[in-house]
Motif scaffolding. Sequence first.
Motif, PDB file in Angstrom:
ATOM      1  N   ALA A  71      30.686  38.659  37.299  1.00 27.82           N
ATOM      2  CA  ALA A  71      29.114  39.110  37.762  1.00 27.82           C
ATOM      3  C   ALA A  71      29.007  40.345  36.945  1.00 27.82           C
ATOM      4  N   GLU A  72      28.076  41.217  37.577  1.00 27.70           N
ATOM      5  CA  GLU A  72      28.106  42.755  36.953  1.00 27.70           C
ATOM      6  C   GLU A  72      27.274  43.312  38.547  1.00 27.70           C
ATOM      7  N   ASN A  73      28.012  44.559  38.874  1.00 31.42           N
ATOM      8  CA  ASN A  73      27.012  44.847  39.622  1.00 31.42           C
ATOM      9  C   ASN A  73      27.738  46.717  39.847  1.00 31.42           C
ATOM     10  N   ASN A  74      26.718  47.062  41.129  1.00 30.75           N
ATOM     11  CA  ASN A  74      27.418  48.586  41.080  1.00 30.75           C
ATOM     12  C   ASN A  74      28.458  48.883  42.360  1.00 30.75           C
ATOM     13  N   TRP A  75      28.477  49.764  42.643  1.00 28.63           N
ATOM     14  CA  TRP A  75      30.311  49.661  43.402  1.00 28.63           C
ATOM     15  C   TRP A  75      29.311  49.181  44.794  1.00 28.63           C
ATOM     16  N   PRO A  76      28.245  49.615  45.315  1.00 24.96           N
ATOM     17  CA  PRO A  76      27.918  48.917  46.862  1.00 24.96           C
ATOM     18  C   PRO A  76      28.100  47.505  47.193  1.00 24.96           C
ATOM     19  N   SER A  77      26.960  47.239  45.326  1.00 19.57           N
ATOM     20  CA  SER A  77      27.144  46.057  45.813  1.00 19.57           C
ATOM     21  C   SER A  77      28.105  45.217  46.122  1.00 19.57           C
ATOM     22  N   PHE A  78      29.296  45.274  44.779  1.00 22.55           N
ATOM     23  CA  PHE A  78      30.524  44.526  44.825  1.00 22.55           C
ATOM     24  C   PHE A  78      31.175  44.506  45.875  1.00 22.55           C
ATOM     25  N   VAL A  79      31.278  45.798  46.992  1.00 25.53           N
ATOM     26  CA  VAL A  79      31.318  45.788  48.532  1.00 25.53           C
ATOM     27  C   VAL A  79      30.967  44.950  49.600  1.00 25.53           C
ATOM     28  N   SER A  80      29.738  45.624  49.752  1.00 24.82           N
ATOM     29  CA  SER A  80      28.728  44.703  51.037  1.00 24.82           C
ATOM     30  C   SER A  80      28.537  43.142  50.610  1.00 24.82           C
ATOM     31  N   ALA A  81      28.245  42.321  48.993  1.00 26.56           N
ATOM     32  CA  ALA A  81      28.352  41.651  49.278  1.00 26.56           C
ATOM     33  C   ALA A  81      29.579  41.119  49.055  1.00 26.56           C
ATOM     34  N   ARG A  82      31.441  41.707  48.986  1.00 25.75           N
ATOM     35  CA  ARG A  82      32.705  40.871  49.366  1.00 25.75           C
ATOM     36  C   ARG A  82      32.585  40.593  47.969  1.00 25.75           C
ATOM     37  N   HIS A  83      32.248  40.871  47.028  1.00 25.20           N
ATOM     38  CA  HIS A  83      32.479  40.225  45.715  1.00 25.20           C
ATOM     39  C   HIS A  83      33.774  40.652  45.210  1.00 25.20           C
ATOM     40  N   TYR A  84      34.209  41.835  45.881  1.00 24.73           N
ATOM     41  CA  TYR A  84      35.425  42.296  45.030  1.00 24.73           C
ATOM     42  C   TYR A  84      36.866  41.632  46.009  1.00 24.73           C
ATOM     43  N   GLU A  85      36.092  40.488  47.194  1.00 25.01           N
ATOM     44  CA  GLU A  85      37.845  39.472  48.000  1.00 25.01           C
ATOM     45  C   GLU A  85      38.092  38.720  46.852  1.00 25.01           C
ATOM     46  N   VAL A  86      36.931  38.145  45.713  1.00 21.58           N
ATOM     47  CA  VAL A  86      37.635  37.155  44.691  1.00 21.58           C
ATOM     48  C   VAL A  86      37.201  37.343  43.536  1.00 21.58           C
ATOM     49  N   ALA A  87      36.543  38.453  43.002  1.00 21.33           N
ATOM     50  CA  ALA A  87      37.086  39.318  41.275  1.00 21.33           C
ATOM     51  C   ALA A  87      38.225  39.989  41.376  1.00 21.33           C
ATOM     52  N   PRO A  88      38.847  40.242  41.354  1.00 23.62           N
ATOM     53  CA  PRO A  88      40.148  41.221  41.294  1.00 23.62           C
ATOM     54  C   PRO A  88      39.722  42.101  39.694  1.00 23.62           C
ATOM     55  N   TYR A  89      38.843  42.022  38.697  1.00 20.10           N
ATOM     56  CA  TYR A  89      38.790  42.609  37.983  1.00 20.10           C
ATOM     57  C   TYR A  89      37.543  43.385  37.846  1.00 20.10           C
ATOM     58  N   PHE A  90      37.561  45.063  37.807  1.00 21.59           N
ATOM     59  CA  PHE A  90      36.368  45.932  37.863  1.00 21.59           C
ATOM     60  C   PHE A  90      36.473  47.022  36.827  1.00 21.59           C
ATOM     61  N   SER A  91      35.267  46.864  35.443  1.00 25.78           N
ATOM     62  CA  SER A  91      35.836  47.656  34.385  1.00 25.78           C
ATOM     63  C   SER A  91      34.301  48.256  34.165  1.00 25.78           C
ATOM     64  N   LEU A  92      34.420  49.535  33.880  1.00 30.89           N
ATOM     65  CA  LEU A  92      33.367  50.620  34.032  1.00 30.89           C
ATOM     66  C   LEU A  92      32.311  50.630  33.393  1.00 30.89           C
ATOM     67  N   THR A  93      32.185  50.017  32.524  1.00 28.60           N
ATOM     68  CA  THR A  93      31.219  49.645  32.003  1.00 28.60           C
ATOM     69  C   THR A  93      29.839  50.618  31.900  1.00 28.60           C
ATOM     70  N   ALA A  94      29.285  50.285  33.109  1.00 31.14           N
ATOM     71  CA  ALA A  94      28.075  50.962  33.976  1.00 31.14           C
ATOM     72  C   ALA A  94      27.052  50.928  32.334  1.00 31.14           C
ATOM     73  N   HIS A  95      26.692  49.877  31.934  1.00 35.29           N
ATOM     74  CA  HIS A  95      25.810  49.220  31.111  1.00 35.29           C
ATOM     75  C   HIS A  95      24.342  49.369  31.528  1.00 35.29           C
ATOM     76  N   LEU A  96      23.955  49.310  32.592  1.00 31.23           N
ATOM     77  CA  LEU A  96      23.059  49.650  33.371  1.00 31.23           C
ATOM     78  C   LEU A  96      22.563  50.957  34.372  1.00 31.23           C
ATOM     79  N   LEU A  97      21.495  51.420  34.310  1.00 27.39           N
ATOM     80  CA  LEU A  97      21.284  52.581  35.399  1.00 27.39           C
ATOM     81  C   LEU A  97      20.190  52.296  35.735  1.00 27.39           C
TER      82      LEU A  97
END
Length: 323
Positions: free
Chosen positions: A202-228
């Motif tokens: 998926a794609e999202n910002n740092w806070p949502s990646f953590v608060s929705a716990r996606h980081y527990e199940v998606a271990p690769y986070f790539s700094l594309t910063a495609h949307l602001l």
Amino acid sequence: MGGIAASAAAFLPGCKPQLAGVLTSSDTHPADYPTVQAVEYMGKLLAERTGGRLGIKVYAGGQLGSETDTLEITSFGGLDLNRINLAPLNSIEPATLPFALPFVFDSVAHMRRVVDSELGDEVLASLEPHGLVGLVFYDSGARHFYNTKRPIVTPADMVGLKLRVPASDLYVAMVNALGANAVPIPFGEVYQALAQGVIDGAENNWPSFVSARHYEVAPYFSLTAHLLTPEALVISKETWDQLSPDDRALVRLAARDSVPFMRRLWDARVEEARATIIASEVLVNSVDTDPFAALMRPVWDEFITTPQQAALVERILEMGSGR
Ligand code: GTR
């Protein structure tokens, strides 16, 4: 729901009715998230400034439904306020598309400059024909891709990945143009879809990646910063029309006063989320974003079709730092 509509109007005989009540508000994020806190703060200001006559009750954690569903309810007056991503608004109002284009803002400072200018007011005003009055924009930081398979370093790494996007044709086109397969699903279902392998990422910002716990199940986070893209806070036109002019001014002011509060919380939350990820087992990689941005040209062309949209895009770019 529809707090103001439901509450009894307290009025003196012969005077204009004074609507009183608690405005209902929806948010997909949990109670401690900056957007929720900001709307609660706005409610506190409103209560203070009206001697408790007006207030806000936020239904957090997506308990009232997905953003697409609650937005529809809001436009019919079943909910008073809604704090949402621009994605569901993209489908109903073309003037919101320029703010949601990939790589249109070069930094958070650029995005804030634009939403704080008259451009921000114009885009908020464009929502009125859809039963919504735009109040303010909030921060949402930069969105990055994350997935369960591999680090994304170049667009070639995205080929074949099934990536969740919010319900927006623009997001679908963006992800497909990068070579992945877009899967639109509501935010609240992403964790499970990742955990069950229904999607690869998926794609999202740092806070949502953590608060929705996606980081527990998606271990690769790539700094594309495609949307602001900023977030929006809207109020139902039904509710708005029931407020006296003085109360409308108070609601607008309280919303505006919640923005600096939100930005302070937001900046702190981004740092906190980043620290959580760095300390976790997630592999974070930096990305040369130019090849990603280059692939977005046809997407811009597909979605920016009217002179009004093109003029908005030009004005946004003029306010950038010209990277
Ligand atoms: C978040 C945003 C939410 C929601 C979510 C999503 O960053 O704050 O409003 O739209 O992304 O991806 O659906």
